[in-house]
Design a protein around this motif. Sequence first.
Motif, PDB file in Angstrom:
ATOM      1  N   PHE A  54      -6.271   3.565  -6.274  1.00 58.72           N
ATOM      2  CA  PHE A  54      -5.132   4.371  -5.848  1.00 58.72           C
ATOM      3  C   PHE A  54      -4.186   4.703  -7.001  1.00 58.72           C
ATOM      4  N   SER A  55      -4.502   4.262  -8.222  1.00 59.98           N
ATOM      5  CA  SER A  55      -3.554   4.403  -9.328  1.00 59.98           C
ATOM      6  C   SER A  55      -3.147   5.853  -9.575  1.00 59.98           C
ATOM      7  N   GLY A  56      -4.029   6.799  -9.331  1.00 62.53           N
ATOM      8  CA  GLY A  56      -3.712   8.211  -9.549  1.00 62.53           C
ATOM      9  C   GLY A  56      -2.618   8.739  -8.639  1.00 62.53           C
ATOM     10  N   VAL A  57      -2.528   8.226  -7.416  1.00 60.77           N
ATOM     11  CA  VAL A  57      -1.475   8.667  -6.502  1.00 60.77           C
ATOM     12  C   VAL A  57      -0.343   7.649  -6.425  1.00 60.77           C
ATOM     13  N   LEU A  58      -0.638   6.399  -6.761  1.00 59.80           N
ATOM     14  CA  LEU A  58       0.374   5.350  -6.710  1.00 59.80           C
ATOM     15  C   LEU A  58       1.388   5.529  -7.833  1.00 59.80           C
ATOM     16  N   VAL A  59       0.909   5.751  -9.048  1.00 57.27           N
ATOM     17  CA  VAL A  59       1.785   5.921 -10.207  1.00 57.27           C
ATOM     18  C   VAL A  59       2.116   7.406 -10.337  1.00 57.27           C
ATOM     19  N   PHE A  98       6.370   4.465 -12.935  1.00 55.36           N
ATOM     20  CA  PHE A  98       7.007   4.209 -11.652  1.00 55.36           C
ATOM     21  C   PHE A  98       5.996   4.433 -10.545  1.00 55.36           C
ATOM     22  N   PHE A  99       6.017   3.551  -9.537  1.00 56.88           N
ATOM     23  CA  PHE A  99       5.087   3.735  -8.427  1.00 56.88           C
ATOM     24  C   PHE A  99       5.828   4.208  -7.194  1.00 56.88           C
ATOM     25  N   ASN A 100       5.090   4.908  -6.367  1.00 57.11           N
ATOM     26  CA  ASN A 100       5.620   5.428  -5.112  1.00 57.11           C
ATOM     27  C   ASN A 100       5.507   4.327  -4.070  1.00 57.11           C
ATOM     28  N   GLU A 101       6.652   3.812  -3.626  1.00 57.56           N
ATOM     29  CA  GLU A 101       6.636   2.709  -2.670  1.00 57.56           C
ATOM     30  C   GLU A 101       6.057   3.106  -1.319  1.00 57.56           C
ATOM     31  N   ASN A 102       6.116   4.385  -0.961  1.00 53.67           N
ATOM     32  CA  ASN A 102       5.514   4.836   0.300  1.00 53.67           C
ATOM     33  C   ASN A 102       3.990   4.765   0.227  1.00 53.67           C
ATOM     34  N   VAL A 103       3.430   5.141  -0.922  1.00 56.20           N
ATOM     35  CA  VAL A 103       1.981   5.023  -1.112  1.00 56.20           C
ATOM     36  C   VAL A 103       1.597   3.549  -1.109  1.00 56.20           C
ATOM     37  N   MET A 104       2.386   2.724  -1.802  1.00 53.25           N
ATOM     38  CA  MET A 104       2.105   1.282  -1.855  1.00 53.25           C
ATOM     39  C   MET A 104       2.130   0.671  -0.459  1.00 53.25           C
ATOM     40  N   SER A 105       3.047   1.119   0.388  1.00 52.69           N
ATOM     41  CA  SER A 105       3.120   0.596   1.767  1.00 52.69           C
ATOM     42  C   SER A 105       1.853   0.874   2.551  1.00 52.69           C
ATOM     43  N   GLY A 106       1.170   1.961   2.220  1.00 52.64           N
ATOM     44  CA  GLY A 106      -0.032   2.333   2.955  1.00 52.64           C
ATOM     45  C   GLY A 106      -1.303   1.669   2.475  1.00 52.64           C
ATOM     46  N   THR A 162       1.467  -6.132  -0.968  1.00 46.79           N
ATOM     47  CA  THR A 162       2.621  -6.839  -1.511  1.00 46.79           C
ATOM     48  C   THR A 162       2.644  -8.266  -0.972  1.00 46.79           C
ATOM     49  N   PRO A 163       3.271  -9.182  -1.706  1.00 50.58           N
ATOM     50  CA  PRO A 163       3.307 -10.584  -1.264  1.00 50.58           C
ATOM     51  C   PRO A 163       3.976 -10.749   0.106  1.00 50.58           C
ATOM     52  N   ILE A 164       3.682 -11.852   0.728  1.00 55.12           N
ATOM     53  CA  ILE A 164       4.253 -12.185   2.035  1.00 55.12           C
ATOM     54  C   ILE A 164       5.658 -12.748   1.850  1.00 55.12           C
ATOM     55  N   ASP A 165       6.550 -12.376   2.744  1.00 55.27           N
ATOM     56  CA  ASP A 165       7.916 -12.895   2.732  1.00 55.27           C
ATOM     57  C   ASP A 165       7.894 -14.307   3.306  1.00 55.27           C
ATOM     58  N   VAL A 166       8.017 -15.297   2.420  1.00 51.12           N
ATOM     59  CA  VAL A 166       7.934 -16.691   2.847  1.00 51.12           C
ATOM     60  C   VAL A 166       9.215 -17.188   3.504  1.00 51.12           C
ATOM     61  N   THR A 167      10.256 -16.377   3.471  1.00 57.42           N
ATOM     62  CA  THR A 167      11.535 -16.799   4.054  1.00 57.42           C
ATOM     63  C   THR A 167      11.660 -16.443   5.531  1.00 57.42           C
ATOM     64  N   ARG A 168      10.693 -15.710   6.062  1.00 57.23           N
ATOM     65  CA  ARG A 168      10.767 -15.274   7.460  1.00 57.23           C
ATOM     66  C   ARG A 168       9.479 -15.633   8.198  1.00 57.23           C
ATOM     67  N   PRO A 169       9.602 -15.927   9.478  1.00 56.91           N
ATOM     68  CA  PRO A 169       8.387 -16.197  10.261  1.00 56.91           C
ATOM     69  C   PRO A 169       7.595 -14.910  10.467  1.00 56.91           C
ATOM     70  N   GLY A 170       6.324 -15.061  10.707  1.00 57.25           N
ATOM     71  CA  GLY A 170       5.479 -13.912  11.018  1.00 57.25           C
ATOM     72  C   GLY A 170       4.683 -13.366   9.858  1.00 57.25           C
ATOM     73  N   GLN A 171       4.889 -13.901   8.681  1.00 54.15           N
ATOM     74  CA  GLN A 171       4.133 -13.509   7.501  1.00 54.15           C
ATOM     75  C   GLN A 171       4.124 -12.005   7.263  1.00 54.15           C
ATOM     76  N   GLU A 172       5.298 -11.402   7.305  1.00 57.06           N
ATOM     77  CA  GLU A 172       5.429  -9.982   7.003  1.00 57.06           C
ATOM     78  C   GLU A 172       5.370  -9.773   5.494  1.00 57.06           C
ATOM     79  N   SER A 173       4.782  -8.671   5.082  1.00 58.94           N
ATOM     80  CA  SER A 173       4.732  -8.337   3.662  1.00 58.94           C
ATOM     81  C   SER A 173       6.095  -7.860   3.183  1.00 58.94           C
ATOM     82  N   LEU A 174       6.385  -8.141   1.928  1.00 58.65           N
ATOM     83  CA  LEU A 174       7.642  -7.714   1.338  1.00 58.65           C
ATOM     84  C   LEU A 174       7.691  -6.198   1.171  1.00 58.65           C
ATOM     85  N   ASP A 175       8.889  -5.663   1.181  1.00 58.07           N
ATOM     86  CA  ASP A 175       9.124  -4.238   0.982  1.00 58.07           C
ATOM     87  C   ASP A 175       8.690  -3.855  -0.433  1.00 58.07           C
ATOM     88  N   PRO A 176       7.746  -2.923  -0.579  1.00 58.43           N
ATOM     89  CA  PRO A 176       7.267  -2.539  -1.911  1.00 58.43           C
ATOM     90  C   PRO A 176       8.354  -1.982  -2.833  1.00 58.43           C
TER      91      PRO A 176
END
Length: 142
Positions: free
Chosen positions: A44-49, A95-103, A113-127
């Motif tokens: 995805f590097s071509g559209v991510l960056v 610079f990367f496009n965080e919207n592309v990274m989210s997908g 993206t890494p998991i948010d260890v501070t919250r239950p439910g193992q949600e991924s961190l905001d890119p």
Amino acid sequence: MLSRGAAASGGGVGTNFIISTSSKSAFVTAILGVSPKDPLLSQFSGVLVENGTWFSPDAPEAQICLLSKSTAGTLGVSVGDKVKLQGLEFLIIGFFNENVMSGIRDMDGRRVTPIDVTRPGQESLDPSRVVLIPYETCLKLD
């Protein structure tokens, strides 16, 4: 081998890191070490960056980074500028496009993206609050 990992701090996964220029700073929630040959992200590097380049296999331990567009905007930086992160100076290569990274999803269907260890439910961190650096460089962070 897949080489991707989050930076650790003080024996545990850090939840906030400060990234700064000489005049501005911002909080990021994760430092993600990525191999230049990561089979998922490199495809995805071509559209991510959007501005700059992907990591080079020729410089696996370089002190370089990719910032999200929103972090770059907060800091007012451009490609070629330097930032401080974990007490080290990093050259911004793009610079990367965080919207592309989210997908981009891993094999388990979660964001890469890494998991948010501070919250239950193992949600991924905001890119938008993640910094990408070479995996080998990430291994050397304290």
